[in-house]
Design a protein around this motif. Structure first.
Motif, PDB file in Angstrom:
ATOM      1  N   LEU A  29       0.871  -1.171   0.000  1.00  0.00           N
ATOM      2  CA  LEU A  29       0.000   0.000   0.000  1.00  0.00           C
ATOM      3  C   LEU A  29       0.908   1.222   0.000  1.00  0.00           C
ATOM      4  O   LEU A  29       1.581   1.512   0.994  1.00  0.00           O
ATOM      5  N   ARG A  30       0.945   1.884  -1.133  1.00  0.00           N
ATOM      6  CA  ARG A  30       1.729   3.108  -1.243  1.00  0.00           C
ATOM      7  C   ARG A  30       0.835   4.260  -0.811  1.00  0.00           C
ATOM      8  O   ARG A  30      -0.242   4.462  -1.381  1.00  0.00           O
ATOM      9  N   MET A  31       1.275   5.006   0.164  1.00  0.00           N
ATOM     10  CA  MET A  31       0.483   6.094   0.723  1.00  0.00           C
ATOM     11  C   MET A  31       1.217   7.406   0.487  1.00  0.00           C
ATOM     12  O   MET A  31       2.303   7.628   1.033  1.00  0.00           O
ATOM     13  N   ASN A  32       0.633   8.249  -0.345  1.00  0.00           N
ATOM     14  CA  ASN A  32       1.204   9.559  -0.656  1.00  0.00           C
ATOM     15  C   ASN A  32       0.324  10.654  -0.077  1.00  0.00           C
ATOM     16  O   ASN A  32      -0.837  10.438   0.248  1.00  0.00           O
ATOM     17  N   ARG A  33       0.892  11.845   0.008  1.00  0.00           N
ATOM     18  CA  ARG A  33       0.164  13.017   0.525  1.00  0.00           C
ATOM     19  C   ARG A  33      -0.575  12.667   1.810  1.00  0.00           C
ATOM     20  O   ARG A  33      -1.782  12.923   1.943  1.00  0.00           O
ATOM     21  N   LEU A  34       0.153  12.108   2.737  1.00  0.00           N
ATOM     22  CA  LEU A  34      -0.432  11.676   3.988  1.00  0.00           C
ATOM     23  C   LEU A  34      -1.007  12.843   4.772  1.00  0.00           C
ATOM     24  O   LEU A  34      -0.491  13.977   4.715  1.00  0.00           O
ATOM     25  N   LYS A  35      -2.080  12.559   5.493  1.00  0.00           N
ATOM     26  CA  LYS A  35      -2.749  13.549   6.323  1.00  0.00           C
ATOM     27  C   LYS A  35      -2.773  13.039   7.768  1.00  0.00           C
ATOM     28  O   LYS A  35      -2.752  11.824   8.001  1.00  0.00           O
ATOM     29  N   PRO A  36      -2.865  13.935   8.729  1.00  0.00           N
ATOM     30  CA  PRO A  36      -2.952  13.481  10.129  1.00  0.00           C
ATOM     31  C   PRO A  36      -4.105  12.507  10.354  1.00  0.00           C
ATOM     32  O   PRO A  36      -3.990  11.593  11.185  1.00  0.00           O
ATOM     33  N   GLU A  37      -5.185  12.669   9.607  1.00  0.00           N
ATOM     34  CA  GLU A  37      -6.330  11.765   9.776  1.00  0.00           C
ATOM     35  C   GLU A  37      -6.078  10.371   9.215  1.00  0.00           C
ATOM     36  O   GLU A  37      -6.921   9.485   9.381  1.00  0.00           O
ATOM     37  N   ASP A  38      -4.952  10.166   8.585  1.00  0.00           N
ATOM     38  CA  ASP A  38      -4.567   8.823   8.145  1.00  0.00           C
ATOM     39  C   ASP A  38      -3.926   8.029   9.288  1.00  0.00           C
ATOM     40  O   ASP A  38      -3.655   6.833   9.131  1.00  0.00           O
ATOM     41  N   THR A  39      -3.682   8.690  10.400  1.00  0.00           N
ATOM     42  CA  THR A  39      -3.098   8.014  11.550  1.00  0.00           C
ATOM     43  C   THR A  39      -4.000   6.888  12.032  1.00  0.00           C
ATOM     44  O   THR A  39      -5.181   7.108  12.307  1.00  0.00           O
ATOM     45  N   ALA A  40      -3.443   5.683  12.084  1.00  0.00           N
ATOM     46  CA  ALA A  40      -4.226   4.503  12.463  1.00  0.00           C
ATOM     47  C   ALA A  40      -3.306   3.288  12.488  1.00  0.00           C
ATOM     48  O   ALA A  40      -2.160   3.351  12.031  1.00  0.00           O
ATOM     49  N   VAL A  41      -3.837   2.199  12.999  1.00  0.00           N
ATOM     50  CA  VAL A  41      -3.201   0.904  12.812  1.00  0.00           C
ATOM     51  C   VAL A  41      -3.750   0.326  11.513  1.00  0.00           C
ATOM     52  O   VAL A  41      -4.969   0.258  11.339  1.00  0.00           O
ATOM     53  N   TYR A  42      -2.861  -0.046  10.623  1.00  0.00           N
ATOM     54  CA  TYR A  42      -3.249  -0.571   9.326  1.00  0.00           C
ATOM     55  C   TYR A  42      -3.127  -2.097   9.336  1.00  0.00           C
ATOM     56  O   TYR A  42      -2.079  -2.642   9.710  1.00  0.00           O
ATOM     57  N   TYR A  43      -4.202  -2.746   8.908  1.00  0.00           N
ATOM     58  CA  TYR A  43      -4.270  -4.193   8.904  1.00  0.00           C
ATOM     59  C   TYR A  43      -4.362  -4.720   7.474  1.00  0.00           C
ATOM     60  O   TYR A  43      -5.154  -4.219   6.673  1.00  0.00           O
ATOM     61  N   CYS A  44      -3.584  -5.722   7.203  1.00  0.00           N
ATOM     62  CA  CYS A  44      -3.658  -6.434   5.942  1.00  0.00           C
ATOM     63  C   CYS A  44      -4.633  -7.596   6.093  1.00  0.00           C
ATOM     64  O   CYS A  44      -4.625  -8.286   7.127  1.00  0.00           O
ATOM     65  N   GLY A  45      -5.469  -7.789   5.089  1.00  0.00           N
ATOM     66  CA  GLY A  45      -6.414  -8.883   5.138  1.00  0.00           C
ATOM     67  C   GLY A  45      -6.461  -9.630   3.819  1.00  0.00           C
ATOM     68  O   GLY A  45      -6.021  -9.113   2.784  1.00  0.00           O
ATOM     69  N   ALA A  46      -7.001 -10.836   3.866  1.00  0.00           N
ATOM     70  CA  ALA A  46      -7.115 -11.649   2.662  1.00  0.00           C
ATOM     71  C   ALA A  46      -8.361 -12.519   2.725  1.00  0.00           C
ATOM     72  O   ALA A  46      -8.826 -12.891   3.799  1.00  0.00           O
ATOM     73  N   ARG A  47      -8.876 -12.813   1.562  1.00  0.00           N
ATOM     74  CA  ARG A  47      -9.996 -13.743   1.421  1.00  0.00           C
ATOM     75  C   ARG A  47      -9.440 -15.003   0.773  1.00  0.00           C
ATOM     76  O   ARG A  47      -8.923 -14.940  -0.349  1.00  0.00           O
ATOM     77  N   THR A  48      -9.540 -16.126   1.493  1.00  0.00           N
ATOM     78  CA  THR A  48      -8.932 -17.355   0.996  1.00  0.00           C
ATOM     79  C   THR A  48      -9.925 -18.285   0.329  1.00  0.00           C
ATOM     80  O   THR A  48      -9.540 -19.349  -0.176  1.00  0.00           O
TER      81      THR A  48
END
Length: 122
Positions: free
Chosen positions: A81-100
Motif C-alpha cells: 500500500l503506497r500512501m502519498n500526501r499523507l494527512k494526520p487523519e490517516d493516523t491509524a493501525v493498518y491491517y492487511c487482510g485476505a480472502r482465501t
C-alpha cells in the motif's frame, strides 16, 4: 496457520509518503482478494483498499482515492500500500487482510495480520 505480516509503518509528516508491505508466512498461501483496513483510536475499523487477484480490479475508500495505491508483487507474494500526501487523519493501525475462499471482489476477509502503526504528524 498462515499468518499475514505487515511492515513499513512508522512516523511521517503531513504531505509525506510511506509504503506498507504485507507478506504471507507461507509461500504457498493462496488468496483471491487482498486489501487493507485501518483503525484509528476510538474508531471502528474501516476499509482502505482492496485488490482482486483474479481480475486485478481495485477498490478504494473515498478518503484515500487518488493518494493511496494498492499493488502486489506476485513473485514475492507480497501486497503493498503506497500512501502519498499523507494527512494526520490517516493516523491509524493498518491491517492487511485476505480472502482465501473464492471471490472476485469482496471486503469480507477471513485472514488478518497483526497490524502496523502509521502516525502522521501535522
Amino acid at each position: 496457520q498462515v499468518q499475514l505480516v505487515e511492515s513499513g509503518g512508522g512516523l511521517a509528516q503531513a504531505g509525506g509518503s510511506l509504503r506498507l508491505s504485507c507478506a504471507a508466512s507461507e509461500p504457498t498461501f493462496t488468496s483471491y482478494v487482498m486489501g487493507w483496513f485501518r483503525q484509528a483510536p476510538g474508531k471502528e475499523r474501516e476499509f482502505v483498499a482492496a485488490l482482486s487477484l483474479s481480475d486485478f480490479s481495485t477498490r478504494y475508500a473515498d478518503s484515500v482515492k487518488g493518494r493511496f495505491t494498492i499493488s502486489r508483487d506476485n513473485n514475492k507474494n507480497t501486497l503493498y500500500l503506497r500512501m502519498n500526501r499523507l494527512k494526520p487523519e490517516d493516523t491509524a493501525v493498518y491491517y492487511c487482510g485476505a480472502r482465501t475462499t473464492r471471490a472476485t471482489m469482496t471486503l469480507n476477509f477471513d485472514t488478518w495480520g497483526q497490524g502496523t502503526q502509521v502516525t502522521v504528524s501535522s
